[in-house]
Design an enzyme around this catalytic site. Structure first.
Site, mmCIF file in Angstrom:
data_model
loop_
_atom_site.group_PDB
_atom_site.id
_atom_site.type_symbol
_atom_site.label_atom_id
_atom_site.label_comp_id
_atom_site.label_asym_id
_atom_site.label_seq_id
_atom_site.Cartn_x
_atom_site.Cartn_y
_atom_site.Cartn_z
ATOM 1 N N LYS A 91 28.855 -25.583 45.263
ATOM 2 C CA LYS A 91 27.739 -24.711 44.849
ATOM 3 C C LYS A 91 28.253 -23.628 43.912
ATOM 4 O O LYS A 91 29.352 -23.091 44.119
ATOM 5 C CB LYS A 91 27.086 -24.093 46.088
ATOM 6 C CG LYS A 91 25.804 -23.317 45.829
ATOM 7 C CD LYS A 91 25.183 -22.839 47.137
ATOM 8 C CE LYS A 91 23.869 -22.119 46.939
ATOM 9 N NZ LYS A 91 23.279 -21.660 48.225
ATOM 10 N N SER A 123 18.558 -23.061 48.833
ATOM 11 C CA SER A 123 18.985 -22.838 47.472
ATOM 12 C C SER A 123 20.113 -23.773 47.011
ATOM 13 O O SER A 123 20.380 -23.848 45.818
ATOM 14 C CB SER A 123 19.443 -21.388 47.300
ATOM 15 O OG SER A 123 20.573 -21.107 48.110
ATOM 16 N N SER A 137 19.764 -22.454 53.390
ATOM 17 C CA SER A 137 20.048 -23.066 52.088
ATOM 18 C C SER A 137 20.960 -24.281 52.106
ATOM 19 O O SER A 137 21.094 -24.942 51.081
ATOM 20 C CB SER A 137 20.614 -22.028 51.133
ATOM 21 O OG SER A 137 19.552 -21.239 50.663
HETATM 22 N N1 GLN Z 1 15.116 -19.597 51.285
HETATM 23 C C1 GLN Z 1 15.882 -18.513 51.845
HETATM 24 C C2 GLN Z 1 15.882 -17.369 50.876
HETATM 25 O O1 GLN Z 1 15.342 -17.514 49.849
HETATM 26 C C3 GLN Z 1 17.268 -18.948 52.189
HETATM 27 C C4 GLN Z 1 18.213 -18.872 51.085
HETATM 28 C C5 GLN Z 1 19.632 -19.133 51.460
HETATM 29 O O2 GLN Z 1 19.939 -19.585 52.572
HETATM 30 N N2 GLN Z 1 20.518 -18.765 50.546
HETATM 31 O O3 GLN Z 1 16.417 -16.317 51.133
#
Ligand code: GLN
Length: 423
Positions: free
Chosen positions: A27, A102, A126
């Site tokens: 990532k 994400s 994410s």
């Molecule tokens: N969808 C969640 C957010 O937008 C989780 C994101 C993540 O785990 N980085 O914060």
């Protein structure tokens, strides 16, 4: 270039070990020496870190080849990988739909066979959300099991780096390589009783005698199709000798609100370093430093990031701190207590990973609140610092469905065992 990647590369291994010949996608918020690390943001489009994150160092030493840096929601803020400044990623398992987020690029790279395995980061789901949407396996480790050194911070108190892979065994094998204390991250620690010899060896599918709790609150908002897949997977677990029982976690009704207040508050502090002086492109703006910082941020941050920095700053400001941030911390403590109480009676908890199938591309962009609510089943786990795994549990007409198993702190081996009974 595949739309799963922001940068394709071929970083050679530095050693030899369990990942010999294995390709890994990483990532793009995990630092790679000499390879740009953008966090999906225009702010860092040209940023090349001078050092490797601890997890990357461990991958290379174990024989892996890093094949690319994957697309992601900007700074990890999103559930669809559509807030990336580098454009969206398609879902290889459900074309025309989002890969989740994400860490959507990491899941898509694995689902499309463009990398054998991948690393994502999970602040509020994410790793698990994209795993569920792309029909692959994702693990969110217990807070402190995996080093965050070199992970560009979104919300430090919530996040962990975690593996994505086509099978539970491969995900567990990747966890074996990255897990364990790191003197450069003081929040890491040994599991009580020490690290197990191998998480991968626990992928034997032997679940007979296990008790699986199903929190009723985490089923309430689920789509019919998702629910059917989930019930079928539970039936499969029962066939293999587990017992399932309904449990209640009343506090999770507050989890999305608490999570977003805490995550945005931490983000507003973490993202202060992107000011064109410490990080981010320099600006020509006239005027004082305030104008200069504002000019860089206006250009460099996307809409979702701006929204969160503003809301987080507001939640932490004098006069509002007690009303929002403190209350969110109280809710967080309550969520932890609820999980602790549940684990007195059951070995693991099961729920749909996401209450919905993958969104169509573009669908959620106009309605951030709707997007936040889709995190209802994943964020409680981060608030409680617990481990969880998402395994494929069938498909609806709209795409793959994931089943989430949550365990007590450092219960990764049990989750691997239970997950491997399904995938
Ligand atoms: N969808 C969640 C957010 O937008 C989780 C994101 C993540 O785990 N980085 O914060």
């Amino acid at each position: 270039m595949s739309d799963a990647f922001i940068t394709e590369t071929a970083v050679e291994p530095t050693g030899s070990g369990p990942l010999d010949g294995v390709t890994v996608a990483v990532k793009d918020n995990i630092s790679t020496a000499g390879v740009r690390t953008t966090c999906g943001s225009a702010m860092l489009a040209d940023y090349v870190p001078p050092y490797d994150a601890t997890v990357v160092e461990r991958l290379k030493a174990a024989g892996a080849t890093v094949v690319g840096k994957t697309n992601m929601d900007e700074f990890g803020m999103g559930t669809t990988t559509e807030t990336s400044a580098f454009g969206p990623t398609d879902n290889p398992a459900a074309p025309g739909r989002v890969p989740g987020g994400s860490s959507g690029g990491s899941a898509a790279a694995v689902a499309a066979g463009e990398a054998d395995v991948a690393l994502g980061s999970d602040t509020g789901g994410s790793v698990r959300c994209p795993a569920a949407f792309c029909g692959v396996v994702g693990i969110k480790p217990t807070y402190g099991l995996v080093s965050r050194y070199g992970l560009v911070a979104y919300a430090n108190s919530l996040e962990q780096i975690g593996p994505l892979a086509p099978t539970v065994e491969a995900a567990a094998g990747l966890l074996d390589v990255i897990a364990g204390p790191d003197e450069r991250d003081a929040t890491t620690r040994e599991p009580p009783g020490g690290l197990p010899e191998s998480y991968a060896d626990a992928a034997d599918g032997d679940v007979a005698g296990l008790t699986v709790g199903v929190p009723t609150e985490l089923l309430e908002g689920a789509d019919d199709g998702v629910r059917e897949c989930f019930e079928d997977a539970l039936a499969e677990l029962r066939d293999r000798g587990t017992t399932t029982e309904a449990v209640s976690l009343p506090s999770v009704e507050t989890a999305v609100q608490a999570y977003y207040v805490i995550a945005m508050s931490e983000a507003s502090s973490n993202l202060a370093r992107f000011d064109g002086v410490r990080y981010g492109p320099a600006t020509e703006a006239d005027g004082d430093w305030n104008d200069a910082f504002a000019a860089v941020r206006e250009e460099g941050f996307g809409e979702e990031v701006k929204r969160r920095v503003l809301l987080g700053t507001y939640a932490l400001s004098a006069g509002y701190h007690d009303k929002y941030y403190e209350q969110a911390q109280d809710a967080r403590a309550w969520v932890k207590q609820d999980f602790d109480a549940a684990f007195e009676d059951v070995d693991v908890l099961a729920s749909p990973t996401m209450p919905v199938p993958p969104f169509e591309r573009g669908e959620s962009l106009d309605d951030p609140l709707q997007m936040y609510l889709a995190d209802a089943n994943t964020v409680p786990v981060n608030l409680a610092n617990l481990p969880a795994i998402s395994v494929p549990a069938g498909e609806t007409d709209e795409g793959p469905v994931g089943l989430q198993l949550v365990g007590p702190a450092f219960g990764e081996a049990t989750l691997v065992r239970a997950g491997s009974a399904l995938a």
